[in-house]
Design a protein around this motif. Structure first.
Motif, PDB file in Angstrom:
ATOM      1  N   LYS A 127       0.845  -1.203   0.000  1.00  0.00           N
ATOM      2  CA  LYS A 127       0.000   0.000   0.000  1.00  0.00           C
ATOM      3  C   LYS A 127       0.880   1.252   0.000  1.00  0.00           C
ATOM      4  O   LYS A 127       1.919   1.280   0.669  1.00  0.00           O
ATOM      5  CB  LYS A 127      -0.930   0.007   1.216  1.00  0.00           C
ATOM      6  CG  LYS A 127      -0.211   0.089   2.553  1.00  0.00           C
ATOM      7  CD  LYS A 127      -1.180   0.151   3.711  1.00  0.00           C
ATOM      8  CE  LYS A 127      -0.404   0.288   5.026  1.00  0.00           C
ATOM      9  NZ  LYS A 127      -1.269   0.341   6.198  1.00  0.00           N
ATOM     10  N   ASN A 159      -4.360  -2.061   0.607  1.00  0.00           N
ATOM     11  CA  ASN A 159      -5.414  -1.620   1.520  1.00  0.00           C
ATOM     12  C   ASN A 159      -6.653  -1.097   0.808  1.00  0.00           C
ATOM     13  O   ASN A 159      -7.749  -1.171   1.346  1.00  0.00           O
ATOM     14  CB  ASN A 159      -4.887  -0.505   2.435  1.00  0.00           C
ATOM     15  CG  ASN A 159      -4.398  -1.024   3.760  1.00  0.00           C
ATOM     16  OD1 ASN A 159      -3.864  -2.123   3.833  1.00  0.00           O
ATOM     17  ND2 ASN A 159      -4.585  -0.248   4.805  1.00  0.00           N
ATOM     18  N   ARG A 160      -6.450  -0.524  -0.383  1.00  0.00           N
ATOM     19  CA  ARG A 160      -7.555   0.148  -1.071  1.00  0.00           C
ATOM     20  C   ARG A 160      -7.739  -0.408  -2.475  1.00  0.00           C
ATOM     21  O   ARG A 160      -6.770  -0.568  -3.225  1.00  0.00           O
ATOM     22  CB  ARG A 160      -7.288   1.656  -1.154  1.00  0.00           C
ATOM     23  CG  ARG A 160      -7.178   2.339   0.202  1.00  0.00           C
ATOM     24  CD  ARG A 160      -6.715   3.775   0.049  1.00  0.00           C
ATOM     25  NE  ARG A 160      -6.409   4.364   1.343  1.00  0.00           N
ATOM     26  CZ  ARG A 160      -7.299   4.983   2.112  1.00  0.00           C
ATOM     27  NH1 ARG A 160      -8.551   5.087   1.715  1.00  0.00           N
ATOM     28  NH2 ARG A 160      -6.943   5.495   3.287  1.00  0.00           N
ATOM     29  N   GLU A 194      -6.558   2.134  -5.353  1.00  0.00           N
ATOM     30  CA  GLU A 194      -5.101   2.210  -5.503  1.00  0.00           C
ATOM     31  C   GLU A 194      -4.584   0.966  -6.221  1.00  0.00           C
ATOM     32  O   GLU A 194      -3.731   1.052  -7.109  1.00  0.00           O
ATOM     33  CB  GLU A 194      -4.430   2.340  -4.131  1.00  0.00           C
ATOM     34  CG  GLU A 194      -2.923   2.505  -4.223  1.00  0.00           C
ATOM     35  CD  GLU A 194      -2.212   2.421  -2.876  1.00  0.00           C
ATOM     36  OE1 GLU A 194      -1.000   2.135  -2.871  1.00  0.00           O
ATOM     37  OE2 GLU A 194      -2.864   2.639  -1.839  1.00  0.00           O
TER      38      GLU A 194
END
Length: 222
Positions: free
Chosen positions: A38, A59-60, A63
């Protein structure tokens, strides 16, 4: 090789996992090292890929969508893990991109993931996230709510791989790892996603099957 060398950092972490596994009479290959990438650019990730690392954690969803399709073209055997919280409205995007989702923590997300998996005919492994330290600010279902969540996930035909947890910061992690391992055993689950840069060796000794390591592999953030 200096500690700034990605090959050296990867080798050091792999060695420590192997040593911790040996102390627990486990095989090192029973532990999957997830490099948590991340906020890292592709240029920071590529050296680890060239060094042989294949499992990465993000994490996202957004992204990861921006970063990984191009890397996957060059390295098609990449295994991508979502280790951050997931909003139900991003479930379909997550199912399309990730090979494992470590943050399933509520029945509404189970429903959204099941719908997305059926639609896309893709079934990433799912870890149910437990709020092991009962912390209000953290994701994860309460320990008392886990049986109902697990029943819902199994009824929805999610491929439940095991449990995930993040122990409270600034405390001894071992009791929390041991508790998660016991809960997993009680529910007939083998997978344990636990342990990060500061405590992955302890997690390995206590049964982790997946450790999520960022700083120890990539170095401190700029």
């Amino acid at each position: 090789m200096s500690t700034d060398d990605p090959n050296a950092r990867l080798a050091a972490v792999q060695t420590r996992i192997a040593q911790a596994a040996a102390l627990a009479d486990r095989k090192p290959e029973s532990v999957t090292l997830i490099a948590v990438s991340k906020t890292r650019e592709a240029a920071e990730i590529e050296p680890l890929l060239h060094a042989g690392q294949r499992a990465f954690g993000e994490n996202r969803v957004q992204e990861a969508q921006a970063k990984w399709p191009a890397l996957r073209e060059a390295f098609p055997d990449i295994e991508l893990h979502l280790v951050g919280q997931l909003q139900s409205n991003k479930a379909e995007d997550a199912v399309a991109l990730f090979d494992a989702i470590h943050s399933v923590d509520r029945s509404s997300l189970v429903t959204a993931l099941a719908r997305a998996m059926d639609k896309l005919d893709r079934r990433p492994a799912c870890f149910l996230q437990v709020n092991i330290g009962d912390e209000a600010q953290k994701g994860g279902c309460a320990i008392a709510d886990l049986p109902a969540l697990l029943a819902a996930a199994r009824a929805a035909n999610l491929p439940v791989a095991g449990l995930m947890a993040v122990p409270p910061a600034e405390t001894e992690a071992a009791p929390y790892f041991a508790l998660l391992a016991k809960i997993a055993r009680d529910h007939g689950l083998d997978g344990l996603s636990m342990g990060m840069s500061g405590d992955y060796e302890v997690a390995t000794m206590l049964g982790a099957t997946h450790v999520r390591v960022g700083t120890a592999l990539f170095g401190a953030r700029a």
